[in-house]
Design a protein around this motif. Sequence first.
Motif, mmCIF file in Angstrom:
data_model
loop_
_atom_site.group_PDB
_atom_site.id
_atom_site.type_symbol
_atom_site.label_atom_id
_atom_site.label_comp_id
_atom_site.label_asym_id
_atom_site.label_seq_id
_atom_site.Cartn_x
_atom_site.Cartn_y
_atom_site.Cartn_z
ATOM 1 N N ASP A 318 0.824 -1.209 0.000
ATOM 2 C CA ASP A 318 0.000 0.000 0.000
ATOM 3 C C ASP A 318 0.865 1.269 0.000
ATOM 4 O O ASP A 318 0.570 2.243 0.698
ATOM 5 N N GLY A 319 1.959 1.224 -0.758
ATOM 6 C CA GLY A 319 2.827 2.385 -0.876
ATOM 7 C C GLY A 319 3.783 2.583 0.287
ATOM 8 O O GLY A 319 4.546 3.556 0.307
ATOM 9 N N ILE A 320 3.788 1.657 1.256
ATOM 10 C CA ILE A 320 4.676 1.750 2.414
ATOM 11 C C ILE A 320 5.825 0.767 2.219
ATOM 12 O O ILE A 320 5.611 -0.412 1.947
ATOM 13 N N SER A 321 7.048 1.245 2.361
ATOM 14 C CA SER A 321 8.224 0.378 2.232
ATOM 15 C C SER A 321 8.597 -0.168 3.604
ATOM 16 O O SER A 321 8.835 0.599 4.540
ATOM 17 N N PHE A 322 8.633 -1.483 3.703
ATOM 18 C CA PHE A 322 9.037 -2.152 4.938
ATOM 19 C C PHE A 322 10.398 -2.804 4.729
ATOM 20 O O PHE A 322 10.597 -3.531 3.752
ATOM 21 N N LYS A 323 11.329 -2.527 5.639
ATOM 22 C CA LYS A 323 12.606 -3.217 5.657
ATOM 23 C C LYS A 323 12.481 -4.474 6.516
ATOM 24 O O LYS A 323 11.616 -4.558 7.397
ATOM 25 N N ARG A 324 13.357 -5.441 6.288
ATOM 26 C CA ARG A 324 13.333 -6.652 7.108
ATOM 27 C C ARG A 324 13.431 -6.272 8.588
ATOM 28 O O ARG A 324 14.322 -5.508 8.986
ATOM 29 N N GLY A 325 12.500 -6.794 9.388
ATOM 30 C CA GLY A 325 12.474 -6.490 10.814
ATOM 31 C C GLY A 325 11.513 -5.394 11.197
ATOM 32 O O GLY A 325 11.187 -5.229 12.377
ATOM 33 N N ASP A 326 11.016 -4.617 10.201
ATOM 34 C CA ASP A 326 9.983 -3.612 10.498
ATOM 35 C C ASP A 326 8.686 -4.317 10.866
ATOM 36 O O ASP A 326 8.446 -5.467 10.457
ATOM 37 N N THR A 327 7.841 -3.634 11.618
ATOM 38 C CA THR A 327 6.576 -4.237 12.032
ATOM 39 C C THR A 327 5.388 -3.593 11.325
ATOM 40 O O THR A 327 5.369 -2.382 11.088
ATOM 41 N N ALA A 328 4.429 -4.434 10.994
ATOM 42 C CA ALA A 328 3.135 -3.991 10.490
ATOM 43 C C ALA A 328 2.079 -4.496 11.464
ATOM 44 O O ALA A 328 2.093 -5.667 11.848
ATOM 45 N N SER A 329 1.183 -3.616 11.878
ATOM 46 C CA SER A 329 0.147 -4.002 12.837
ATOM 47 C C SER A 329 -1.203 -4.052 12.139
ATOM 48 O O SER A 329 -1.556 -3.144 11.369
ATOM 49 N N LEU A 330 -1.946 -5.105 12.396
ATOM 50 C CA LEU A 330 -3.230 -5.350 11.727
ATOM 51 C C LEU A 330 -4.345 -5.208 12.746
ATOM 52 O O LEU A 330 -4.350 -5.899 13.764
ATOM 53 N N ILE A 331 -5.287 -4.319 12.479
ATOM 54 C CA ILE A 331 -6.402 -4.127 13.402
ATOM 55 C C ILE A 331 -7.577 -4.971 12.890
ATOM 56 O O ILE A 331 -8.353 -4.554 12.028
ATOM 57 N N LEU A 332 -7.680 -6.185 13.422
ATOM 58 C CA LEU A 332 -8.709 -7.123 12.978
ATOM 59 C C LEU A 332 -10.104 -6.542 13.172
ATOM 60 O O LEU A 332 -10.984 -6.689 12.312
ATOM 61 N N ALA A 333 -10.315 -5.908 14.331
ATOM 62 C CA ALA A 333 -11.643 -5.373 14.649
ATOM 63 C C ALA A 333 -12.040 -4.252 13.701
ATOM 64 O O ALA A 333 -13.230 -4.062 13.416
ATOM 65 N N ALA A 334 -11.053 -3.494 13.212
ATOM 66 C CA ALA A 334 -11.354 -2.440 12.243
ATOM 67 C C ALA A 334 -11.638 -3.027 10.864
ATOM 68 O O ALA A 334 -12.517 -2.548 10.135
ATOM 69 N N ALA A 335 -10.896 -4.085 10.502
ATOM 70 C CA ALA A 335 -11.162 -4.745 9.219
ATOM 71 C C ALA A 335 -12.602 -5.247 9.156
ATOM 72 O O ALA A 335 -13.234 -5.238 8.096
ATOM 73 N N ASN A 336 -13.133 -5.663 10.304
ATOM 74 C CA ASN A 336 -14.526 -6.136 10.369
ATOM 75 C C ASN A 336 -15.541 -5.021 10.124
ATOM 76 O O ASN A 336 -16.740 -5.297 10.006
ATOM 77 N N LEU A 337 -15.071 -3.779 10.092
ATOM 78 C CA LEU A 337 -15.970 -2.627 9.928
ATOM 79 C C LEU A 337 -15.709 -1.899 8.615
ATOM 80 O O LEU A 337 -16.182 -0.782 8.420
ATOM 81 N N ASP A 338 -14.963 -2.519 7.724
ATOM 82 C CA ASP A 338 -14.615 -1.875 6.456
ATOM 83 C C ASP A 338 -15.884 -1.650 5.624
ATOM 84 O O ASP A 338 -16.567 -2.609 5.238
ATOM 85 N N PRO A 339 -16.206 -0.378 5.309
ATOM 86 C CA PRO A 339 -17.431 -0.110 4.532
ATOM 87 C C PRO A 339 -17.364 -0.640 3.109
ATOM 88 O O PRO A 339 -18.397 -0.737 2.435
ATOM 89 N N GLN A 340 -16.139 -1.004 2.637
ATOM 90 C CA GLN A 340 -16.033 -1.623 1.314
ATOM 91 C C GLN A 340 -16.554 -3.062 1.324
ATOM 92 O O GLN A 340 -16.842 -3.627 0.270
ATOM 93 N N LYS A 341 -16.670 -3.638 2.526
ATOM 94 C CA LYS A 341 -17.092 -5.036 2.652
ATOM 95 C C LYS A 341 -18.428 -5.188 3.358
ATOM 96 O O LYS A 341 -19.128 -6.194 3.166
ATOM 97 N N PHE A 342 -18.759 -4.225 4.238
ATOM 98 C CA PHE A 342 -19.948 -4.366 5.080
ATOM 99 C C PHE A 342 -20.817 -3.121 4.972
ATOM 100 O O PHE A 342 -20.339 -2.007 5.202
ATOM 101 N N SER A 343 -22.077 -3.314 4.623
ATOM 102 C CA SER A 343 -23.006 -2.188 4.560
ATOM 103 C C SER A 343 -23.360 -1.737 5.974
ATOM 104 O O SER A 343 -23.543 -2.571 6.867
ATOM 105 N N ASP A 344 -23.429 -0.409 6.159
ATOM 106 C CA ASP A 344 -23.779 0.142 7.473
ATOM 107 C C ASP A 344 -22.985 -0.578 8.569
ATOM 108 O O ASP A 344 -23.541 -1.195 9.485
ATOM 109 N N PRO A 345 -21.659 -0.517 8.499
ATOM 110 C CA PRO A 345 -20.816 -1.428 9.299
ATOM 111 C C PRO A 345 -20.908 -1.255 10.807
ATOM 112 O O PRO A 345 -20.592 -2.200 11.543
#
Length: 415
Positions: A318-345
């Motif tokens: 997504d346009g972000i460069s990660f070097k080996r050892g960098d961390t990416a954090s995933l917000i599962l609860a926010a993904a469950n509210l993505d308006p691209q996937k869920f109507s009136d989330p």
Amino acid sequence: MSISPSLLSIDPATRHVSLDGRDPAFYSDPNRVYAALHAQCPTFYWQQQRKWFFTGYDHVNALLRDRSFGRQILHIATREDLGMPAPLPHTRHFDAAEAYSLLELEPPDHTRLRTLVNRAFVSRHVERMKPEIAALSHTLIDRFEKDGEVELLSAFADVIPVTMIARMIGIPEEMGPQLLKWSHAYVRMYMFGRTEADEYAADQAAKEFADYVRSMIAKRRADPQDDLLSHMIHTEHKGQYLTDDELISTTIVLLNAGHEATVHQIGNSVKVILDSDYDPAKLFADEQSTERTVEESLRICAPVHIFQRYALEDVELDGISFKRGDTASLILAAANLDPQKFSDPLTFKPDRKEAPNLSFGAGIHFCIGAPLARLELNIALPILFERLPGLKLAGTPTVKDVYHFHGLDRLDLRW
């Protein structure tokens, strides 16, 4: 409802976000903030955490499965290589207990451990526990039904998951209260804003927890039973048996993960149902309705919000460069509210037929206890609402200050 700029500040141009994770205005209702992030900045750099975070459903789902990212990094690089600080001396017992955690390992160690444990958690084995979960639910309700009121977490939600996972592993049920104390202290290590006092308490809990599990391993070695601990001790995988350290880490993570999140989810689900305009009798009218209700509650009020991944190689996402050892954090609860996937989330709608929720993760680290957690929810919730018609909230529930878990401190009900 507007969000105060003092709580949340978003710069869409740089994708930098200022957000105080310890502010009750956030952790008591994180979904409002997630909606604002989806609208302006689904991938963002959280300034206070100094990390990149992903909230978009497709990005989170892909990252959970992407083998360019992993739960650990020190299997392919040293702390010196990555500029990581040395382990804290006062958390050595905690670190030892985590050393072989299924949640943290990568293949091939993860594959070997998970293969040995997985058989006990497949759906056909877990289904046999249906009568026990139902019987326990009724027994607990029998104790408080006549009172007309209850604090549900201590009387019901705390008891069911810890009892069932203890039975499955082979831990005496009377250890339940002590397991809860160890677990609550242990998981403070995962929370935002943990203090040094939290670290000392978690380390002490880890030491006592590990000592207890070690004593149980010795008993099961000498006298195997029909339980998961005996199975893990006496079963080999490609000629190898689990070491004591591996057994201790695995047992602790199963006991913690096997009840902590489910306790939160029972409370969260009851609250969201009672806050809705739906008739519980219709929500739990049959198995299909019950399953849809449970899945929607898992979507809209997930108990575990964040998992972290290390970049195992240099990679761009997504346009972000990660070097080996960098961390990416995933917000599962926010993904469950993505308006691209869920109507009136942000609305509880148990009749949804949209994307599956990501509350149990995905990929090789998909929650091993998901079949058990789902079974407990699908059995305990209908029994609770059937036994206590007219169930109502007795006051405003208080939310635990435990982000990035999300659960209630207490849930007072009356009927």
